[in-house]
Design a protein around this motif. Sequence first.
Motif, PDB file in Angstrom:
ATOM      1  N   LYS A 466     -59.259   0.849  19.992  1.00 55.48           N
ATOM      2  CA  LYS A 466     -59.909   1.694  18.626  1.00 55.48           C
ATOM      3  C   LYS A 466     -58.894   2.774  18.325  1.00 55.48           C
ATOM      4  CE  LYS A 466     -63.626   3.730  19.404  1.00 55.48           C
ATOM      5  NZ  LYS A 466     -65.165   4.219  19.656  1.00 55.48           N
ATOM      6  N   GLU A 467     -58.687   3.038  17.022  1.00 56.49           N
ATOM      7  CA  GLU A 467     -57.755   3.975  16.599  1.00 56.49           C
ATOM      8  C   GLU A 467     -58.837   5.119  15.558  1.00 56.49           C
ATOM      9  OE1 GLU A 467     -53.486   4.494  14.280  1.00 56.49           O
ATOM     10  OE2 GLU A 467     -54.518   2.617  14.316  1.00 56.49           O
ATOM     11  N   VAL A 468     -58.654   6.202  16.114  1.00 55.99           N
ATOM     12  CA  VAL A 468     -59.377   7.148  15.334  1.00 55.99           C
ATOM     13  C   VAL A 468     -58.599   8.372  14.566  1.00 55.99           C
ATOM     14  CG1 VAL A 468     -61.372   8.980  15.468  1.00 55.99           C
ATOM     15  CG2 VAL A 468     -61.509   6.876  16.756  1.00 55.99           C
ATOM     16  N   LYS A 469     -58.564   8.508  13.528  1.00 56.78           N
ATOM     17  CA  LYS A 469     -57.861   9.433  12.864  1.00 56.78           C
ATOM     18  C   LYS A 469     -58.377  10.209  11.607  1.00 56.78           C
ATOM     19  CE  LYS A 469     -53.140   7.496  13.415  1.00 56.78           C
ATOM     20  NZ  LYS A 469     -51.814   7.101  12.687  1.00 56.78           N
ATOM     21  N   LYS A 470     -58.046  11.338  11.393  1.00 63.05           N
ATOM     22  CA  LYS A 470     -58.770  12.209  10.419  1.00 63.05           C
ATOM     23  C   LYS A 470     -57.990  11.757   9.249  1.00 63.05           C
ATOM     24  CE  LYS A 470     -57.629  16.644  10.272  1.00 63.05           C
ATOM     25  NZ  LYS A 470     -57.477  17.904  10.741  1.00 63.05           N
ATOM     26  N   PRO A 471     -58.739  11.848   8.084  1.00 65.37           N
ATOM     27  CA  PRO A 471     -57.952  11.295   6.669  1.00 65.37           C
ATOM     28  C   PRO A 471     -57.031  12.602   6.464  1.00 65.37           C
ATOM     29  CG  PRO A 471     -60.486  11.144   6.502  1.00 65.37           C
ATOM     30  CD  PRO A 471     -60.122  11.685   8.019  1.00 65.37           C
ATOM     31  N   ARG A 472     -55.952  12.290   5.855  1.00 64.51           N
ATOM     32  CA  ARG A 472     -54.971  13.204   5.305  1.00 64.51           C
ATOM     33  C   ARG A 472     -55.348  14.421   4.467  1.00 64.51           C
ATOM     34  NH1 ARG A 472     -49.543   9.638   4.492  1.00 64.51           N
ATOM     35  NH2 ARG A 472     -49.510   8.586   6.983  1.00 64.51           N
ATOM     36  N   TRP A 473     -56.528  14.109   3.722  1.00 69.32           N
ATOM     37  CA  TRP A 473     -56.877  14.826   2.686  1.00 69.32           C
ATOM     38  C   TRP A 473     -58.014  16.008   3.051  1.00 69.32           C
ATOM     39  CZ3 TRP A 473     -61.802  13.718   2.528  1.00 69.32           C
ATOM     40  CH2 TRP A 473     -62.170  12.585   2.591  1.00 69.32           C
ATOM     41  N   LEU A 474     -58.128  15.745   4.437  1.00 66.54           N
ATOM     42  CA  LEU A 474     -59.334  16.709   5.221  1.00 66.54           C
ATOM     43  C   LEU A 474     -59.004  17.567   6.171  1.00 66.54           C
ATOM     44  CD1 LEU A 474     -62.421  16.713   4.930  1.00 66.54           C
ATOM     45  CD2 LEU A 474     -62.590  15.244   7.086  1.00 66.54           C
ATOM     46  N   THR A 475     -59.165  18.567   6.027  1.00 66.48           N
ATOM     47  CA  THR A 475     -58.479  19.950   6.730  1.00 66.48           C
ATOM     48  C   THR A 475     -59.690  20.005   8.032  1.00 66.48           C
ATOM     49  OG1 THR A 475     -59.953  21.614   5.620  1.00 66.48           O
ATOM     50  CG2 THR A 475     -57.576  21.043   5.098  1.00 66.48           C
ATOM     51  N   THR A 476     -60.836  19.833   7.835  1.00 68.71           N
ATOM     52  CA  THR A 476     -61.809  19.792   9.197  1.00 68.71           C
ATOM     53  C   THR A 476     -61.778  18.284   9.818  1.00 68.71           C
ATOM     54  OG1 THR A 476     -63.589  19.252   7.567  1.00 68.71           O
ATOM     55  CG2 THR A 476     -63.158  21.660   7.967  1.00 68.71           C
ATOM     56  N   ASP A 477     -62.821  18.165  10.976  1.00 71.79           N
ATOM     57  CA  ASP A 477     -63.049  17.219  11.771  1.00 71.79           C
ATOM     58  C   ASP A 477     -64.427  16.318  11.424  1.00 71.79           C
ATOM     59  OD1 ASP A 477     -60.416  17.789  12.887  1.00 71.79           O
ATOM     60  OD2 ASP A 477     -61.267  19.108  14.399  1.00 71.79           O
ATOM     61  N   GLU A 478     -64.963  16.702  10.429  1.00 69.52           N
ATOM     62  CA  GLU A 478     -66.468  16.113  10.071  1.00 69.52           C
ATOM     63  C   GLU A 478     -66.204  14.690   9.937  1.00 69.52           C
ATOM     64  OE1 GLU A 478     -65.556  18.906   9.024  1.00 69.52           O
ATOM     65  OE2 GLU A 478     -66.969  20.401   9.215  1.00 69.52           O
ATOM     66  N   LEU A 479     -65.007  14.388   9.071  1.00 70.64           N
ATOM     67  CA  LEU A 479     -64.913  12.738   8.971  1.00 70.64           C
ATOM     68  C   LEU A 479     -63.641  12.222   9.600  1.00 70.64           C
ATOM     69  CD1 LEU A 479     -65.840  13.013   4.929  1.00 70.64           C
ATOM     70  CD2 LEU A 479     -67.226  12.287   6.814  1.00 70.64           C
ATOM     71  N   VAL A 480     -64.044  11.023  10.011  1.00 69.11           N
ATOM     72  CA  VAL A 480     -62.906  10.486  10.743  1.00 69.11           C
ATOM     73  C   VAL A 480     -62.832   8.972   9.999  1.00 69.11           C
ATOM     74  CG1 VAL A 480     -62.545  11.563  12.918  1.00 69.11           C
ATOM     75  CG2 VAL A 480     -63.979   9.638  12.615  1.00 69.11           C
ATOM     76  N   ASN A 481     -61.556   8.192  10.082  1.00 69.26           N
ATOM     77  CA  ASN A 481     -61.064   6.722   9.749  1.00 69.26           C
ATOM     78  C   ASN A 481     -61.248   6.101  11.221  1.00 69.26           C
ATOM     79  OD1 ASN A 481     -61.323   7.227   7.052  1.00 69.26           O
ATOM     80  ND2 ASN A 481     -58.843   7.569   7.038  1.00 69.26           N
ATOM     81  N   VAL A 482     -62.021   5.033  11.384  1.00 68.87           N
ATOM     82  CA  VAL A 482     -61.787   4.312  12.413  1.00 68.87           C
ATOM     83  C   VAL A 482     -61.267   2.653  12.240  1.00 68.87           C
ATOM     84  CG1 VAL A 482     -63.450   3.053  14.502  1.00 68.87           C
ATOM     85  CG2 VAL A 482     -63.976   5.467  13.602  1.00 68.87           C
ATOM     86  N   ASN A 483     -60.164   2.499  13.004  1.00 68.96           N
ATOM     87  CA  ASN A 483     -59.569   1.235  12.802  1.00 68.96           C
ATOM     88  C   ASN A 483     -59.416   0.566  14.093  1.00 68.96           C
ATOM     89  OD1 ASN A 483     -58.228  -0.628  11.227  1.00 68.96           O
ATOM     90  ND2 ASN A 483     -56.234   0.131  12.002  1.00 68.96           N
ATOM     91  N   PHE A 484     -59.701  -0.618  13.986  1.00 67.47           N
ATOM     92  CA  PHE A 484     -59.623  -1.731  15.345  1.00 67.47           C
ATOM     93  C   PHE A 484     -58.167  -2.524  15.313  1.00 67.47           C
ATOM     94  CE2 PHE A 484     -63.915  -0.473  15.176  1.00 67.47           C
ATOM     95  CZ  PHE A 484     -64.297  -0.282  16.585  1.00 67.47           C
ATOM     96  N   ASN A 485     -57.463  -2.342  16.328  1.00 67.52           N
ATOM     97  CA  ASN A 485     -56.265  -3.047  16.645  1.00 67.52           C
ATOM     98  C   ASN A 485     -56.458  -4.169  17.386  1.00 67.52           C
ATOM     99  OD1 ASN A 485     -54.477  -1.902  14.389  1.00 67.52           O
ATOM    100  ND2 ASN A 485     -55.050  -0.222  15.598  1.00 67.52           N
ATOM    101  N   LEU A 486     -55.713  -5.400  17.305  1.00 67.85           N
ATOM    102  CA  LEU A 486     -55.576  -6.424  18.348  1.00 67.85           C
ATOM    103  C   LEU A 486     -54.080  -6.492  18.896  1.00 67.85           C
ATOM    104  CD1 LEU A 486     -56.908  -8.945  19.841  1.00 67.85           C
ATOM    105  CD2 LEU A 486     -56.458 -10.174  17.590  1.00 67.85           C
ATOM    106  N   PHE A 487     -53.968  -6.544  20.161  1.00 68.49           N
ATOM    107  CA  PHE A 487     -52.824  -6.904  20.668  1.00 68.49           C
ATOM    108  C   PHE A 487     -52.671  -7.957  21.848  1.00 68.49           C
ATOM    109  CE2 PHE A 487     -53.371  -2.445  19.602  1.00 68.49           C
ATOM    110  CZ  PHE A 487     -52.023  -2.223  18.804  1.00 68.49           C
ATOM    111  N   ILE A 488     -51.808  -9.026  21.606  1.00 64.05           N
ATOM    112  CA  ILE A 488     -51.724 -10.460  22.776  1.00 64.05           C
ATOM    113  C   ILE A 488     -50.564 -10.361  23.387  1.00 64.05           C
ATOM    114  CG2 ILE A 488     -52.253 -12.646  22.895  1.00 64.05           C
ATOM    115  CD1 ILE A 488     -53.632 -12.611  20.445  1.00 64.05           C
TER     116      ILE A 488
END
Length: 585
Positions: A466-488
Amino acid sequence: MSYFSKQYEKLSYPISENGSKGFRNAQIGALHSISGHFTLHDKEPAIVVMPTGTGKTGVLMASAFALRAKRVLIITPSKLVREQIANGFASLNLLTGNGILPEVIAKPKVKELKNKIDTQEKWEELEQYDVVVATTFGLPVHLWSVNPSMELFDLLLIDEAHHSPAQTWNNLIQYFKPAKKVMFTATPFRRDKKEIKGKFIYNYPISKAFSDGIFGTIDFIPAIPYLEESHDLTLAKLAEKTFNSDKANGFKHNIMVRTNTKVHAKQLLGVYEKNTKLKLKQVDSTQTEKQVTEAISRLADGTLDGIICVDMLGEGFDFPNLKIGVIHEPHQSLAITLQFIGRFARTNAKNIGAAKFIAIPNEVNFLKLELYAEGAIWKDIIHEISERTIESEIEVRETFEVFEDMPVDFEDDRDVSLYSLKPGFHVKIYDVNKSINIKQLLTIPDNNVDKYFVSTELNVAVFLTKEVKKPRWLTTDELVNVNFNLFIVYYDRDNNLMYINSTRKTVDTYKQIASQYLGENPRQLSTEFVHRVISGLSSPEVFNLGLRNKNAVNNAESYLMKTGSHVQNALKSNELNLYEGGICF
């Protein structure tokens, strides 16, 4: 003590031989497999694969006695099947008539749910019954105002279990978590590739159904249209000819005309009425249960020769005299096609002969296309298609069973199975020059490992992160983008190679993963080396070509795609300067 516990000692296991009463081979094998499974895996659903017509209903009923159930819930796909099973449990004729239970025996209290159970009181009323038979429509456990006891049923029997991944089915099955669950299906696979959750405990192949005499001969009769004659008219005339021929030979056969829309069904009714003497009736989902039941009764008493169906009288419906299938529109699903054929192939009735299917040759174009080819030998083809598909599904499931679900620090309460993962066909390959530990836990930059599966037997590790990152256009931490990745990661021990599949296709990601297994500066196989696998081909013809951009930004892979016959001849000289070999078909 429950009804089934009281009557348990009266259950016997006679085996039908040379026409004697008792269980068929398929039934006795399935019933013993069910009993054996729950001595070891009482929390894991059991999947029983039995082709249509091999006696699934008898096993379903007997399993309630064999498992000494307190209260049984049976989930069926349709009202007609619901009625058949409810009546079967209420009378027990299927078991008493075959010497499995004594003729004189107390009968269970059976409830066929025809209306929705949508109040707490209605749910509590079910406690007075031994068997409840329902479609998913009747049991909406998702209603917030209703909270039935999860221990109301201790045995769930799921008929046509390939429906179970559907949300309405899955909600119901998952709600009664403590209950034992047995999933019955003839086709344990789905077009959408969703998982039928459980363990395969018994698979009775179609070829065995033929050799045991459960299925009879299957003939394909190709219909060849005359000039300017419609396909529907050609099929109608041949259907009448076949029906009359069977009748003259003393067979009590009925016709099922198959199409996929109500509009076409209505048109077909007119074609048959105008051009044949066959007495047919249209049956579809707009009709009431009473109307459909009346049509079946008219088939049985001979006042109807056949029916025109639109997705009706399919799964689980038992009427062995339906022996002539007229296919105006073929099914587009292999699973439904196999069920359709199995319904006609059964031999459990008097005065019936070979099943016959009438269709225009070569009208379909997918996995079952060879069924409708002129000269096709259906019995052999059905064996091949069905058993190949089912065996492949079982092999996949057995492969996943050798994976261990490893503990991780940041695991969420998420039910993700390996079956649900569909990685892309894309790998980087590295030389292995040292001993590696496939069970080591990877650290992926900016990612938390959420799920981690390992098979030391197969030398494969699977990571869901699970990758959690703050949007580039936001200066605070209220919102985050959550992305899942798969590695085999796969270690080919025999050839000293390591394969990495990643949903993050950047050069840095692959290098970071490889370095943790192989040390600094892992050696990736060059494109030229990998492409040696096609070096022996003579006169290759390329239809799809992907050229990798040498100057892609952000370490991400970028391709120029070209398609067409001999597409390599369309390359321009300036493109060869900007791109290098990538993929080709």
